[in-house]
Structures are given as C-alpha cells and as structure tokens.
Design a protein around this motif. Structure first.
Motif, PDB file in Angstrom:
ATOM      1  N   THR A  62      26.565  50.013  74.394  1.00 20.88           N
ATOM      2  CA  THR A  62      26.307  50.809  73.128  1.00 20.88           C
ATOM      3  C   THR A  62      26.571  49.755  71.827  1.00 20.88           C
ATOM      4  OG1 THR A  62      28.695  51.584  72.712  1.00 20.88           O
ATOM      5  CG2 THR A  62      27.158  53.105  74.014  1.00 20.88           C
ATOM      6  N   ASP A  63      25.996  50.265  70.656  1.00 22.10           N
ATOM      7  CA  ASP A  63      26.062  49.114  69.478  1.00 22.10           C
ATOM      8  C   ASP A  63      27.596  49.033  69.092  1.00 22.10           C
ATOM      9  OD1 ASP A  63      22.933  50.452  68.356  1.00 22.10           O
ATOM     10  OD2 ASP A  63      23.203  48.970  69.584  1.00 22.10           O
ATOM     11  N   THR A  64      28.309  50.182  69.279  1.00 19.29           N
ATOM     12  CA  THR A  64      29.752  50.145  68.930  1.00 19.29           C
ATOM     13  C   THR A  64      30.735  50.406  69.890  1.00 19.29           C
ATOM     14  OG1 THR A  64      29.833  52.224  68.025  1.00 19.29           O
ATOM     15  CG2 THR A  64      29.164  50.750  66.444  1.00 19.29           C
ATOM     16  N   ILE A  65      31.805  50.072  69.675  1.00 22.84           N
ATOM     17  CA  ILE A  65      33.113  50.528  70.658  1.00 22.84           C
ATOM     18  C   ILE A  65      34.380  50.948  69.611  1.00 22.84           C
ATOM     19  CG2 ILE A  65      33.815  48.158  70.824  1.00 22.84           C
ATOM     20  CD1 ILE A  65      34.608  48.671  73.881  1.00 22.84           C
ATOM     21  N   PRO A  66      34.806  51.845  70.218  1.00 23.56           N
ATOM     22  CA  PRO A  66      36.149  52.368  69.428  1.00 23.56           C
ATOM     23  C   PRO A  66      37.248  51.272  69.502  1.00 23.56           C
ATOM     24  CG  PRO A  66      35.527  54.238  71.035  1.00 23.56           C
ATOM     25  CD  PRO A  66      34.767  52.777  71.350  1.00 23.56           C
ATOM     26  N   TYR A 125      37.974  48.440  72.296  1.00 25.49           N
ATOM     27  CA  TYR A 125      37.884  46.993  72.161  1.00 25.49           C
ATOM     28  C   TYR A 125      39.235  46.356  72.793  1.00 25.49           C
ATOM     29  CZ  TYR A 125      37.088  42.377  70.340  1.00 25.49           C
ATOM     30  OH  TYR A 125      36.942  41.087  70.422  1.00 25.49           O
ATOM     31  N   TYR A 184      42.223  55.582  75.682  1.00 28.42           N
ATOM     32  CA  TYR A 184      41.490  54.433  75.995  1.00 28.42           C
ATOM     33  C   TYR A 184      41.675  53.310  77.149  1.00 28.42           C
ATOM     34  CZ  TYR A 184      38.873  56.294  72.159  1.00 28.42           C
ATOM     35  OH  TYR A 184      38.251  57.030  71.261  1.00 28.42           O
ATOM     36  N   ALA A 205      38.604  47.300  60.070  1.00 29.27           N
ATOM     37  CA  ALA A 205      37.738  47.255  61.176  1.00 29.27           C
ATOM     38  C   ALA A 205      37.070  46.128  61.196  1.00 29.27           C
ATOM     39  CB  ALA A 205      36.942  48.461  61.174  1.00 29.27           C
ATOM     40  N   THR A 217      39.912  55.255  66.488  1.00 29.27           N
ATOM     41  CA  THR A 217      38.644  55.277  67.013  1.00 29.27           C
ATOM     42  C   THR A 217      37.379  54.564  66.179  1.00 29.27           C
ATOM     43  OG1 THR A 217      38.441  57.362  65.540  1.00 29.27           O
ATOM     44  CG2 THR A 217      39.149  57.507  68.003  1.00 29.27           C
ATOM     45  N   GLU A 218      38.092  53.962  65.259  1.00 30.33           N
ATOM     46  CA  GLU A 218      37.148  53.187  64.387  1.00 30.33           C
ATOM     47  C   GLU A 218      36.062  52.342  65.089  1.00 30.33           C
ATOM     48  OE1 GLU A 218      36.374  52.735  59.996  1.00 30.33           O
ATOM     49  OE2 GLU A 218      37.560  53.976  61.048  1.00 30.33           O
ATOM     50  N   PRO A 219      34.800  52.436  64.585  1.00 29.24           N
ATOM     51  CA  PRO A 219      33.716  51.825  65.375  1.00 29.24           C
ATOM     52  C   PRO A 219      33.988  50.351  65.041  1.00 29.24           C
ATOM     53  CG  PRO A 219      32.841  52.963  63.813  1.00 29.24           C
ATOM     54  CD  PRO A 219      34.242  53.346  63.644  1.00 29.24           C
ATOM     55  N   ALA A 269      30.002  46.593  69.292  1.00 30.18           N
ATOM     56  CA  ALA A 269      30.290  46.034  70.607  1.00 30.18           C
ATOM     57  C   ALA A 269      29.843  44.726  71.154  1.00 30.18           C
ATOM     58  CB  ALA A 269      29.271  46.884  71.606  1.00 30.18           C
TER      59      ALA A 269
END
Length: 574
Positions: free
Chosen positions: A2-6, A10, A37, A145, A176-178, A181
């Motif tokens: 996906t484009d982002t990861i929490p 990470y 996570y 972030a 959970t801040e994106p 990825a």
C-alpha cells in the motif's frame, strides 16, 4: 504494498528486518493500540509478569539473537524496567525499549494525567526520558510523521552498532499515523563502512609485525569480543597463531575451550593462576576488554598497556597510540595475513590445562553432602554442544568459572551490573532466542544456575517459561539465603535471611499442565549419589520442557576461588 503504513507497523517491520523475532513487555493503556501491530509484523508477543522481568528477558534474548525489544507504558512501566535497561547499557546488550506515551496535545498542555507525577507541567512528560538518556545511547520521540522513519532507523542502527540499549517514545495518537510505505524499500544500514582502508592496512601491518616477532605472546578474550562482532575473527586468530589464550570471567564461553592452547580463565585468584607469565609477556592481544573490578580480580589482571594490542569497540590501541579504525576490519586483515605464517615456540609455556582438571576431581562418596568446590567442576560433564549456560550473580557466577565446556557451548554471566534475579528472566529470553535459532529446538538447552535468593526476585517469570513451553533446565542452589552477602558481611545477620519456599512446587503453581503436553521434571538433591541419579536420567538430559533441580548446599559454603576473591576485595575496598 500500500501507499502508506501505520507508524507502529513501520517500527515493528523495521525491528523484524534487524533480526528481531519476539517482543517482550507488559501492556498498559498508553501502548495498547501500538501492540496490535506486533504480530502482523511477523513478531511473537511475550507478555511478561512485570516490566523489570521484561527488560531482563529482552536483554537475554538480545545476547543470543543480536537485538532484543520490550514495550512498556509511560511512567510506571518504563521506570519499572530502568534497572534492566541500565544493566543492558553497562554490559553492552542491544535492546530497543519502546514506550507508549500520552497524546501529544495532552503532553503539551501539561494535563495532570495518571502515571505522571501530576504537577501540571509539560516537564511531567519529559522527565522520564531524561532519566533514560543516561542509560541509552539514542533517544527518539516520534512526534512528527515526516521524521519518524529516519528516527526509527537511526535508533535501531545505534542499538545494533553500539550494542547498547536505545529508547523510543511513541505518543498514543501517533501509533496509526500514516507513513510512506516506500520508506521500507530502503534496507536498514547496520554496517560500519571502512572509513580509511589505507590506515587499516597500516595498523594491520604493525600488528602482524608484533605477532611475528613476539617471543612470549598471550591472547586475552573478554566479553566485548562478542558484543563488537569479533568472535569469528578472534577464534581464527587463536587457532592460526597457537598462542596461549584465556578469557576473563566475563568473556567465558566465547572461544573454543577444546583447543590445546586454551588455558581457562585469567585471574589472580583460584588454583590455576598464571599472572607472572602474562606480566612477563612481550605481546598481549586483548580483545574486547571490560575492566570492572569483578572482571579483573580487583584490577590485578589488566595487561601491561606497553605490550598490549587492544581491540576495542571503535578503535585499536597499540602501546600508547590509539588508532581510530574499525577493529573488525583490521582483525579480519590480520587473520588473513597470518594464514600462511607458521608459529612455534622453542618451548610452549607450562600453563594450566582446564580439561585436565576434569581428571583430577576428588572422588566422592554417594552419600556425601554436596559442596561447591566440587559441584561446579563435576557439572562440566553434563554439558553438550548447543547448550547456553547462565550463572546468576553470587556463588553460581563464581562457581561457573570452573566449568569446562565442549565446543559450541555459550555462557551468560554478569561482569559489571550484578543485579540478582536477572538470570531467571534472562533465561526465558535466551530459551526463546535459542528456539528461533536452532534447526531442532529439542537439542538446544538453556541451563540456568540460580541461587535461592535470586530466584525469589524474579520467580514469576517461571510462568512465562511454562506458558511459552520453553526448554529450560534450572538448578536452584538452596543455601538458605544470600550466601554471597553473608560472606561479605553479616554471616548470621537477619537481613541476609530469606523465606523458605517450596521451590519444586512452583511449576505447578505457575501453571504447568498436568496432562504431559509440556513435560516437567523436578527433583531435590543433597548428596552426590542423588545428583548423579538425576543427571543420568535420559528424560532429564534429552527431553524437552522444564527440568528443575533444587540443590541443597551449606549456608556458608562456596568455592575457594570466591573466598580468595572476597578476601582480595575486602583488602582493596578502600
């Protein structure tokens, strides 16, 4: 991908990339969401009975696996673990301590929150991090972030490269801040680049020349050898030169003790001392030194710097000159250069042979009472390749110096921090790490020697060993109290007494199943015959599960080596 990861995803993915496979800790309201996570990142969650135990377990895990981690909550949780983290700092264990903290807005406003000292000042939320700054080599607060990925990577890198603990704060509203990825696409850089190959070669040439011209050489291996990643090169150096070699007490278990040029522990106390030989050497190669009073027989076994080549964490010292080069790279060059050089002595020195002591153990009667002077030597016959042996601070740590190991047996003891209770919780971490490393876990044994007083400090962690169905053998040395303290001061003092527990009932109390799904074997021994009968049982030597032996010893009994050291310690305290 996906484009982002929490952010928390990470963090745990990066820890997995660094070699971690299990996270220790205790849940708390400021870290609960973060812990969701852990398992999705491919990590095992190990819930410990308290944060101190979690820190000890993560430390033990790190000493085998190369990195450990624990998660605690803000304030009450992290401060419960700070003793363990200080021990990791003192003894060079790479542990990542992750702390869940309150939301950023609440911290900024200085809200009077639980788990804080409730002064209503923003400093309530920085004071614990300030405390941790004294016992960690990197501290990161994941507040933004945009910088979090580099902060996480930097902390893990420092943890691994410096082999010391780091401290990461994760505010609960950042979990959970994106994050991009794509940040995971760049591998973690956990290597130290060679900053000056020409200088490394120059230092290599000097060392090889010193080795080639030495007439009375000696190699001394200390705990830093393994912490700095020098074990492989050190082993090759010992084998290729054939030079007389020993370890410090803290370094025991690092080199191959079956080599003919291995001469046990270098100390100025005990029956096999050879300080005069080393003091007259014209070359001492000292790898990974940690010069605490306990590790150097009250500073009496520190080699003469004028004839020493010292491989430290980030430098090499030759005589009085310090070279800022990578020790591992230089030692690798040295070993490669020595491949075609033959070494020989006109006459090999007459030094103690630890293997020969096994043939000189005094005979004992089956009905005779157990004594520490003989017990530790006789236990050497029990060990086999693949074992990891832990000896708790006190009579066990001193007695363990008499062990003679077969090839591929490791040892964990304490040479600096000496926090009693560490070893039981550490054994849980060690056994878990052993399970992840062993191709067949049933052949990897974690063997703990623990005093009764130390056992009582962290006894709850026996329940985690049982819950995780780990393969652990525990010898509880029951000498009715704090014998090491009695020997120092207060032999009859009440403050050195402890409650008499029913130690062999503890597996049942801590949840050992009765259906045989996790084998548990317990025994109490007070004579040599009883001990031999237990050790010779096939289900004790080779089965999985928990095996626990209560070893009855005299209240004031200890090895002669320990008595000699304590006399020396008393004479030099002032």
């Amino acid at each position: 991908m996906t484009d982002t990861i929490p952010l928390a995803g990470y963090l745990f993915r990066r820890l997995h990339e660094a070699g971690l496979r299990a996270v220790h800790g205790v849940p708390g309201d400021y870290n609960l969401v973060m812990m969701d996570y852990i398992v999705p990142a491919g990590l095992e969650w190990v819930g410990n009975c308290n944060e101190l135990n979690a820190g000890y377990a993560a430390d033990g895990y790190a000493r085998v696996k190369g990195i450990g981690a624990l998660v605690t909550t803000f304030g009450v949780g992290e401060l419960s673990a700070i003793n363990a983290i200080a021990g990791s700092y003192a003894e060079l264990a790479p542990v990542v301590h992750i702390v869940g903290t309150p939301k950023r807005a609440l911290q900024t406003r200085g809200v009077k929150l639980h788990h804080s000292v409730c002064s209503g000042k923003p400093s309530d939320f920085t004071m614990f991090a300030e405390m941790y700054s004294k016992v960690t080599v990197a501290q990161e607060n994941l507040w933004d972030a945009s910088t979090a990925p580099s902060q996480i990577d930097r902390a893990i890198r420092e943890c691994v490269l410096q082999s010391r603990p780091v401290y990461i704060q994760v505010p609960s509203d950042m979990v959970t801040e994106p994050l991009p990825a794509s940040s995971l696409a760049q591998p973690l850089d956990l290597t130290l680049p060679s900053n000056n190959p020409e200088l490394e070669q120059e230092v290599c040439d000097i060392i090889v020349d010193r080795i080639s011209s030495a007439t009375q050489p000696f190699i001394l291996i200390d705990a830093g050898t393994s912490r700095y990643g020098l074990t492989g090169e050190a082993d090759e150096l010992v084998q290729r030169t054939g030079f007389p070699t020993a370890t410090t007490p803290f370094g025991k278990g690092i080199p191959d003790e079956t080599l003919p040029n291995f001469h046990g522990i270098y100390a100025s106390v005990g029956e096999n001392t050879y300080v005069p030989y080393v003091e007259s050497c014209d070359l001492v190669i000292n790898i990974g030194p940690i010069h605490s009073n306990v590790n150097t027989s009250c500073f009496t076994t520190i080699p003469n710097p004028k004839v020493s080549v010292v491989f430290d964490q980030t430098s090499i010292t030759i005589g009085s000159k310090v070279w800022n080069v990578l020790p591992k790279s230089v030692l690798r060059r040295v070993v490669d250069r020595l491949e075609h050089i033959m070494f020989s002595f006109w006459q090999y020195p007459s030094l103690p042979d630890p293997r020969a002591t096994l043939n000189r153990i005094p005979p004992v009667a089956r009905t005779g009472a157990l004594t520490q002077d003989i017990f530790w030597k006789r236990m050497s016959r029990f060990f086999r390749p693949g074992d990891m042996v832990l000896t708790e601070t006190g009579t066990a740590s001193s007695g363990g110096r008499d062990f003679v190991f077969p090839r591929n047996v490791g040892m964990i003891n304490s040479g600096v921090w000496l926090s009693i209770g560490y070893m039981l919780a550490a054994a849980q971490g060690v056994a878990l790490a052993q399970r992840t490393l062993a191709s067949s876990y049933k052949h990897a044994r974690t063997i703990l020697f623990e005093g009764d007083g130390s056992f009582q400090v962290t006894a709850q962690e026996l329940s985690t060993i049982i819950r995780k169905q780990l393969n652990v053998i525990i010898f509880v040395i029951n000498n009715d109290g704090y014998t090491i303290e009695r020997l120092i001061h207060g032999m009859e003092a009440e403050y050195n007494d402890i409650a008499q527990w029913k130690y062999l009932d503890s597996p049942s109390y801590f949840g050992a199943p009765s259906d045989g799904s996790y084998p548990v074997l317990t025994a109490r021994v007070s004579t040599w015959g009883e001990l031999d009968d237990v050790l010779s049982r096939d289900d004790f030597q080779r089965s999985c599960g928990l095996r626990m032996v209560e070893v009855m010893m005299g209240v004031s009994d200890c090895s002669q080596t320990l008595r000699d050291f304590l006399e020396m310690y008393a004479s030099k305290k002032d």
